[in-house]
Enzyme design. Structure first.
Site, PDB file in Angstrom:
ATOM      1  N   HIS A  40      27.250   0.999   7.539  1.00  0.00           N
ATOM      2  CA  HIS A  40      28.699   1.426   7.237  1.00  0.00           C
ATOM      3  C   HIS A  40      29.195   2.483   8.328  1.00  0.00           C
ATOM      4  O   HIS A  40      28.678   3.571   8.633  1.00  0.00           O
ATOM      5  CB  HIS A  40      28.585   2.049   5.901  1.00  0.00           C
ATOM      6  CG  HIS A  40      29.810   2.853   5.545  1.00  0.00           C
ATOM      7  ND1 HIS A  40      30.064   3.576   4.584  1.00  0.00           N
ATOM      8  CD2 HIS A  40      31.330   2.501   5.870  1.00  0.00           C
ATOM      9  CE1 HIS A  40      31.009   4.241   4.458  1.00  0.00           C
ATOM     10  NE2 HIS A  40      31.847   3.319   4.938  1.00  0.00           N
TER      11      HIS A  40
ATOM     12  N   HIS B 235      21.376   1.373   2.806  1.00  0.00           N
ATOM     13  CA  HIS B 235      22.710   1.547   3.365  1.00  0.00           C
ATOM     14  C   HIS B 235      22.648   2.471   4.620  1.00  0.00           C
ATOM     15  O   HIS B 235      21.926   3.800   4.511  1.00  0.00           O
ATOM     16  CB  HIS B 235      23.732   2.274   2.382  1.00  0.00           C
ATOM     17  CG  HIS B 235      24.927   2.233   2.570  1.00  0.00           C
ATOM     18  ND1 HIS B 235      25.691   1.419   2.494  1.00  0.00           N
ATOM     19  CD2 HIS B 235      25.605   3.576   2.971  1.00  0.00           C
ATOM     20  CE1 HIS B 235      26.968   1.786   2.788  1.00  0.00           C
ATOM     21  NE2 HIS B 235      26.969   3.067   2.904  1.00  0.00           N
TER      22      HIS B 235
ATOM     23  N   ASP C  15      24.414   4.963   7.042  1.00  0.00           N
ATOM     24  CA  ASP C  15      25.819   5.433   7.429  1.00  0.00           C
ATOM     25  C   ASP C  15      26.206   6.303   8.653  1.00  0.00           C
ATOM     26  O   ASP C  15      25.191   7.183   9.087  1.00  0.00           O
ATOM     27  CB  ASP C  15      26.076   6.688   6.244  1.00  0.00           C
ATOM     28  CG  ASP C  15      26.104   6.376   4.886  1.00  0.00           C
ATOM     29  OD1 ASP C  15      27.300   5.677   4.432  1.00  0.00           O
ATOM     30  OD2 ASP C  15      25.347   6.758   4.159  1.00  0.00           O
TER      31      ASP C  15
ATOM     32  N   GLY D  60      27.450  13.299   1.580  1.00  0.00           N
ATOM     33  CA  GLY D  60      26.806  13.029   0.503  1.00  0.00           C
ATOM     34  C   GLY D  60      26.833  13.928  -0.712  1.00  0.00           C
ATOM     35  O   GLY D  60      27.225  15.090  -0.420  1.00  0.00           O
TER      36      GLY D  60
ATOM     37  N   ASP E 189      30.601   3.109  -3.024  1.00  0.00           N
ATOM     38  CA  ASP E 189      29.875   4.142  -2.493  1.00  0.00           C
ATOM     39  C   ASP E 189      30.641   5.581  -2.845  1.00  0.00           C
ATOM     40  O   ASP E 189      31.568   5.728  -2.301  1.00  0.00           O
ATOM     41  CB  ASP E 189      29.641   4.034  -0.806  1.00  0.00           C
ATOM     42  CG  ASP E 189      28.996   5.107  -0.158  1.00  0.00           C
ATOM     43  OD1 ASP E 189      28.557   6.133  -0.885  1.00  0.00           O
ATOM     44  OD2 ASP E 189      28.835   4.957   1.150  1.00  0.00           O
ATOM     45  N   GLY E 190      29.698   6.464  -3.353  1.00  0.00           N
ATOM     46  CA  GLY E 190      30.060   7.994  -3.742  1.00  0.00           C
ATOM     47  C   GLY E 190      29.995   8.009  -5.134  1.00  0.00           C
ATOM     48  O   GLY E 190      30.862   7.681  -5.796  1.00  0.00           O
TER      49      GLY E 190
ATOM     50  N   GLY F 155      22.732   7.882  -2.920  1.00  0.00           N
ATOM     51  CA  GLY F 155      22.220   8.694  -1.940  1.00  0.00           C
ATOM     52  C   GLY F 155      21.275   9.530  -2.899  1.00  0.00           C
ATOM     53  O   GLY F 155      19.982   9.308  -3.126  1.00  0.00           O
ATOM     54  N   SER F 156      21.950  10.814  -3.231  1.00  0.00           N
ATOM     55  CA  SER F 156      20.888  11.661  -3.762  1.00  0.00           C
ATOM     56  C   SER F 156      20.729  11.572  -5.052  1.00  0.00           C
ATOM     57  O   SER F 156      19.476  11.811  -5.524  1.00  0.00           O
ATOM     58  CB  SER F 156      21.978  13.125  -3.707  1.00  0.00           C
ATOM     59  OG  SER F 156      23.144  12.856  -4.161  1.00  0.00           O
TER      60      SER F 156
ATOM     61  N   MET G 122      35.305   3.128  -1.401  1.00  0.00           N
ATOM     62  CA  MET G 122      34.998   4.548  -1.166  1.00  0.00           C
ATOM     63  C   MET G 122      35.486   5.171  -2.709  1.00  0.00           C
ATOM     64  O   MET G 122      36.516   5.255  -2.727  1.00  0.00           O
ATOM     65  CB  MET G 122      35.382   5.239   0.083  1.00  0.00           C
ATOM     66  CG  MET G 122      34.751   4.500   1.214  1.00  0.00           C
ATOM     67  SD  MET G 122      32.877   4.730   1.350  1.00  0.00           S
ATOM     68  CE  MET G 122      32.767   6.765   1.217  1.00  0.00           C
TER      69      MET G 122
ATOM     70  N   SER H 121      21.385   4.951   0.112  1.00  0.00           N
ATOM     71  CA  SER H 121      21.947   5.517   1.418  1.00  0.00           C
ATOM     72  C   SER H 121      20.789   6.344   2.066  1.00  0.00           C
ATOM     73  O   SER H 121      20.184   7.379   1.791  1.00  0.00           O
ATOM     74  CB  SER H 121      23.037   6.213   1.182  1.00  0.00           C
ATOM     75  OG  SER H 121      23.574   6.858   2.341  1.00  0.00           O
TER      76      SER H 121
ATOM     77  N   MET I  65      31.610   4.688   9.999  1.00  0.00           N
ATOM     78  CA  MET I  65      32.641   5.655   9.691  1.00  0.00           C
ATOM     79  C   MET I  65      33.017   6.096  11.008  1.00  0.00           C
ATOM     80  O   MET I  65      32.621   7.545  11.396  1.00  0.00           O
ATOM     81  CB  MET I  65      32.231   6.621   8.728  1.00  0.00           C
ATOM     82  CG  MET I  65      32.170   6.023   7.167  1.00  0.00           C
ATOM     83  SD  MET I  65      31.369   7.287   5.962  1.00  0.00           S
ATOM     84  CE  MET I  65      29.654   6.749   6.303  1.00  0.00           C
TER      85      MET I  65
ATOM     86  N   MET J 297      28.451   8.032  11.264  1.00  0.00           N
ATOM     87  CA  MET J 297      29.431   8.800  11.358  1.00  0.00           C
ATOM     88  C   MET J 297      29.701   9.421  12.569  1.00  0.00           C
ATOM     89  O   MET J 297      28.706  10.042  13.273  1.00  0.00           O
ATOM     90  CB  MET J 297      29.407  10.092  10.325  1.00  0.00           C
ATOM     91  CG  MET J 297      29.013   9.535   8.836  1.00  0.00           C
ATOM     92  SD  MET J 297      28.947  10.981   7.851  1.00  0.00           S
ATOM     93  CE  MET J 297      28.455  10.190   6.370  1.00  0.00           C
TER      94      MET J 297
ATOM     95  N   GLY K  61      32.135  11.012   4.485  1.00  0.00           N
ATOM     96  CA  GLY K  61      31.904  12.194   5.361  1.00  0.00           C
ATOM     97  C   GLY K  61      30.857  12.955   4.935  1.00  0.00           C
ATOM     98  O   GLY K  61      29.836  13.475   5.844  1.00  0.00           O
TER      99      GLY K  61
END
Length: 216
Positions: free
Chosen positions: A64, A31, A33, A142, A173-174, A195-196, A135, A6, A66, A35, A140
């Site tokens: 993605h 990915h 994101d 990371g 994701d998440g 992501g992180s 999800m 991400s 959102m 938003m 919203g």
């Protein structure tokens, strides 16, 4: 297993460098994101940034959305270079129409479900979807922790896809880490978004291999 890092956790000041580093590390997907600050409590980027990124990368752009009422923007994201466009089931009154819109642009259609959203929402859409995104955090931000019941949701979705005779991919994701990657892929996940837990552990080639090895 496909790993889709991400960009939300990347170095935004050096996106071209980050994209080239991902390609050099053997990644094939990334990915993105998007938003809007309305459907989710954060704002990121839109079509102009994706278009600029497209000029610098050959990666598969897993986009993605959102955002509320995504049907208004499908053409823009497709024209910007999105290879796959994923919309949230919670944002569209006419979800099938939006998925058909995505397919008509040549992009691959996908639908995301928030943790609380039942799988029944997309049961009849499965044959026309390239991918379903589960999800495993509330969208919203990371860096959130994985919600455990989402693992059962993946298993149920895998069964639904099998019963439909479809080859629809499952993405999650998440809270995805190298530590829970195997449990997720064993449950039926095809595409891991991280992501992180990915960008926070360079070099990327080594981190990619850690994820790959974890899923063996």
């Amino acid at each position: 297993m496909i790993l889709s890092p991400s960009m939300l956790s990347s170095d935004f000041a050096n996106m071209e460098t980050e994209l080239k580093a991902l390609e050099a590390a053997g990644l094939e997907w990334v990915h993105l994101d998007v938003m809007d600050g309305s459907f989710v409590p954060n704002i990121t980027f839109g079509p102009p940034i994706i278009k600029a990124m497209r000029k610098k990368s050959n990666l598969f752009f897993d986009c993605h959305l959102m955002i509320k009422d995504p049907g208004r923007y499908i053409e823009e994201f497709a024209n910007a270079g999105a290879d796959l466009i994923c919309v949230h089931a919670e944002t569209s009154d006419h979800l099938e129409r939006v998925c058909a819109q995505i397919a008509a642009t040549g992009a691959k259609p996908a639908v995301a479900l928030n943790p609380h959203t039942p799988l029944e929402t997309i049961k009849y859409l499965i044959p026309q979807l390239y991918m379903v995104l589960i999800m495993s955090v509330n969208p919203g931000f990371g860096g959130q922790k994985f919600i455990p019941f989402c693992l059962d949701k993946v298993r149920e979705l895998k069964q639904m896809i099998t019963e439909a005779g479809s080859d629809t991919l499952i993405q999650i994701d998440g809270g995805v880490t190298a530590e829970n990657a195997k449990e997720l892929t064993d449950a039926g996940v095809d595409v891991l978004v991280s992501g992180s837990a990915f960008f926070g552990f360079p070099p990327y080639e080594e981190r990619h291999k850690v994820f790959q090895d974890a899923c063996k």
